[in-house]
Enzyme design. Structure first.
Site: not given
Length: 714
Positions: A505, A498-499, A502
């Site tokens: 991105h 998940h991190e 990020h």
């Protein structure tokens, strides 16, 4: 523009920080200098008499001011980061001392009419504006909106009131965060041998390490420790979950649960170093009241309207409808989940399930139903292997590769690791830090901090300046032991993915205007799209093959356990979904109320939401809200729904890979080009539709959650 020493032997455009040379006082001085430079520039703007500026000159002024602000972003970013991962009295004192100065400067910028007029000059010159690149146009539109939400159109007395509100809010949010961190770390419960029954080997190792820290802390404080405990339970998440999931002692689970859900509340008797109560009750009430006041000043009915004015969602009514509709679809599954737990409870001799039973019972059901134990599969997910596999997956999807360079840079802690990220042509994209283990002085949870955005400057007042993106990715996983690396549960694997989503991105942006580069400028209810999207590969059998190998033997995860893990994907997903909806509705409703609720109103709202959507009762003393940092000390106020909103987008985006191949490099490149590369330079809705070729659909979300059959159309 350097605020700290540059690391040698590394690409100078990384602008890395020499953390061995960083001190709170040094950062304080740098922040003050940066703010002073910003004020000086605005003073000169205020003295301009030839307004309105021509569009070309107006743009040059804006670019120049953005460049001056780089120093502030950098020095404050370092200080904020250290306050989150290495908090101590010295760092906290400087951090809090700077907050009012930063708030005052931010308010002045947001209310500065000469600067605002320059943006309007550009916007009003349609020919000039339309000739700008998309990223610059988007940055100008967002800046104008930000000026308006900062009170640029208010009368002088109202602007002063707004500034005072902003200053108070920044101080209160910091206090909220301090209280929950201090309350978490103040709690320690020595355990007897009898209380350890059922706790796993890895859990016992954590409890033992916590006992050593407990004794050391007592001795540092000058207190004598006659009976040194061998095992101590704390409220740090890895330790807390080890007890709540496996301890057979129900009273122990109840004790720890109550301690966790009453942190920083009226039931918490701990105090900070200044002998002040760690009670967030009044802090929360004050934050909501100030947000409501700010909303009224800006012409809104409530803070939810302010928050949603910069998001994909159109209104609080639309968001509430989305959440309640999803709750209705998830409730049947949640009730089935609860029945599973009740059956296991009955077998365990538990007549009535309480919240301190759910994790324990769920683990028992998972072992019985799927022959799956998180502890049994933990040795198959050693962190080094998970990281290597994650990098392989990302390389297959997006053609990028990560190379560790930890030995070449100065780090803020010896557990931290640093990596460079390279593109297909071996060009350097940027860098990222991993700080993944729980420790004293570090706030709980996991997050990505986009510390340094991609940025290029070719202004006239100084030499050209190019900056590659750098970010911090932070977790609170179980630390390694003397003879073994950190071993992750599959839930922790999902957190890492998940991190890193990020992080990608932030890093893979091709935009060099920092206001809309990476995650900057992306609507908050879309910013979770890449992070939730990447989690899917940790649920795929081929992905799991790449991230798993037994810590001792190197053997892959056995087929039966792999099949059990995949079969259990939607285990308890109904109850988990309702829990997230509960948080999101509560957040939305307390910010949509007018007048803002006081503490009792906050609790009453949460009670009503639970009555509407929960399938299990919660004890009256539960004070979850007092530790809800996302909305009281983070950026999610009236925006926590973003997790479910973006989950819809991520599920639908992933469905294209399901159709075209999970490791299809062309599909991966399309995601990179249309989502990751463009950042906030286009509206999120546009980015998504450019990738998916149509509007978003909820079908994939319902299917992935197990709320409809794979062949059923919603």
């Amino acid at each position: 523009m350097q605020t700290t020493s540059q690391i040698t032997d590394m690409d100078p455009n990384l602008k890395l920080v020499d953390f061995s040379q960083v001190s709170p006082e040094q950062l304080k001085s740098q922040v003050q200098q940066a703010i002073k430079a910003g004020h000086a520039f605005l003073d000169d703007l205020d003295n301009e008499t030839d307004s309105p500026k021509q569009a070309q000159q107006a743009l040059a002024d804006i670019i120049e001011f953005d460049h001056i602000g780089l120093g502030l972003d950098r020095s404050w970013g370092i200080l904020s980061h250290l306050n989150s991962v290495m908090s101590n009295e010295a760092i906290r004192e400087v951090h809090h001392e700077i907050l009012p100065l930063l708030s005052a400067f931010g308010t002045r910028v947001g209310q500065n009419k000469p600067l605002y007029n320059r943006y309007q000059t550009i916007k009003n010159d349609r020919e000039f504006f339309n000739g700008l690149e998309a990223a610059r146009k988007r940055a100008i539109d967002l800046a104008i909106q930000s000026f308006e939400l900062s009170g640029v159109a208010l009368e002088a007395d109202k602007q002063s009131e707004y500034a005072d509100i902003q200053s108070q809010l920044s101080t209160l949010s910091a206090k909220f965060s301090d209280n929950i961190l201090d309350a978490t770390q103040a709690y320690a419960l020595p355990l007897t041998t009898e209380q350890l029954s059922g706790i796993t080997e890895s859990g016992l190792a954590m409890l033992k390490a916590a006992a050593e820290q407990y004794v050391a802390k007592q001795q540092e404080a000058g207190e004598s420790v006659e009976d040194k405990p061998e095992y101590v339970a704390t409220l740090d998440i890895p330790v807390y979950l080890a007890v709540m999931t496996h301890a057979e002692d129900r009273e122990l689970r109840k004790t720890l649960y109550k301690a966790y859900v009453t942190r920083a509340s009226e039931f918490d008797n701990h105090k900070n170093s200044k002998d002040e109560p760690l009670d967030n009750s009044q802090v929360m009430s004050d934050i909501l009241a100030l947000r409501a006041q700010k909303s009224k000043l800006l012409g809104f009915d409530n803070y939810a309207q302010v928050s949603l004015s910069r998001k994909m969602a159109d209104s609080a009514e639309q968001v509430e409808g989305f959440l309640r509709d999803l709750a209705n679809k998830a409730t049947p599954a949640a009730k089935r989940d609860l029945e599973q737990l009740k059956e296991e409870a009955s077998a365990q001799g538990i007549e009535s399930i309480e919240p301190w039973d759910t994790a324990y019972l769920a683990e028992k059901v998972k072992q019985a139903k799927f022959n799956l134990s998180q502890e049994e599969i933990r040795p198959y997910f050693p962190l080094p292997k998970v990281i290597d596999g994650l990098f392989t997956i990302v390389n297959k999807l997006f053609g990028v590769r990560a190379v560790e360079q930890s030995d070449k840079v100065a780090l803020w802690h010896d557990e931290v690791r640093f990596y460079e990220l390279f593109d297909k042509d071996d060009s350097l994209i940027g860098g990222f830090y991993f700080d993944l283990y729980a420790r004293t002085g570090k706030r709980g949870g996991a997050w990505m901090s986009g510390f340094q955005a991609r940025y290029e400057y070719a202004g006239s007042s100084s030499e050209a300046y190019n900056q590659l993106p750098v970010c911090f990715m932070v977790g609170n996983f179980t630390p390694p032991t003397a003879d073994k690396p950190s071993l992750l549960t599959h839930n922790e694997v999902l957190t890492l993915f998940h991190e890193f989503g990020h992080g990608l991105h932030h890093l893979l942006t091709e935009v060099s205007i920092s206001d809309v580069a990476g995650v900057n400028g992306v609507e908050w209810d879309a910013v979770e799209l890449p992070s939730q999207f990447l989690e899917n590969w940790a649920w795929d059998s081929k992905g799991i093959e790449l991230i798993s190998a037994h810590v001792d033997t190197g053997e892959p995860l056995p087929k039966e356990q792999l099949e059990a893990l995949l079969a259990a994907k939607n285990f308890q997903s109904g109850m988990q979904t309702l829990r997230q909806i509960e948080f999101a509705l509560f957040d939305l409703l307390i910010h949509a109320k007018s007048p803002a609720p006081d503490y009792q109103g906050i609790l009453a709202t949460l009670d009503k939401v639970r009555e509407d959507v929960a399938v299990m009762q919660t004890p009256e003393y539960n004070r979850f809200a007092n530790g809800f940092s996302h909305i009281f000390a983070g950026g999610y106020a009236a925006g926590y729904y973003s997790y479910k909103w973006a989950e819809l987008l991520s599920a639908d985006a992933f469905s294209r890979f399901e159709e075209e191949g999970l490791f299809n490099a062309d599909t991966g490149q399309a995601f990179r080009d249309n989502i990751l590369a463009v950042g906030g330079s286009l509206p999120a809705k546009t980015n998504f539709e450019n990738f998916r070729g149509r509007e978003a659909s909820i079908d994939a979300l319902l299917r992935h959650g197990g709320f409809i059959d794979n062949n059923e159309v919603a």
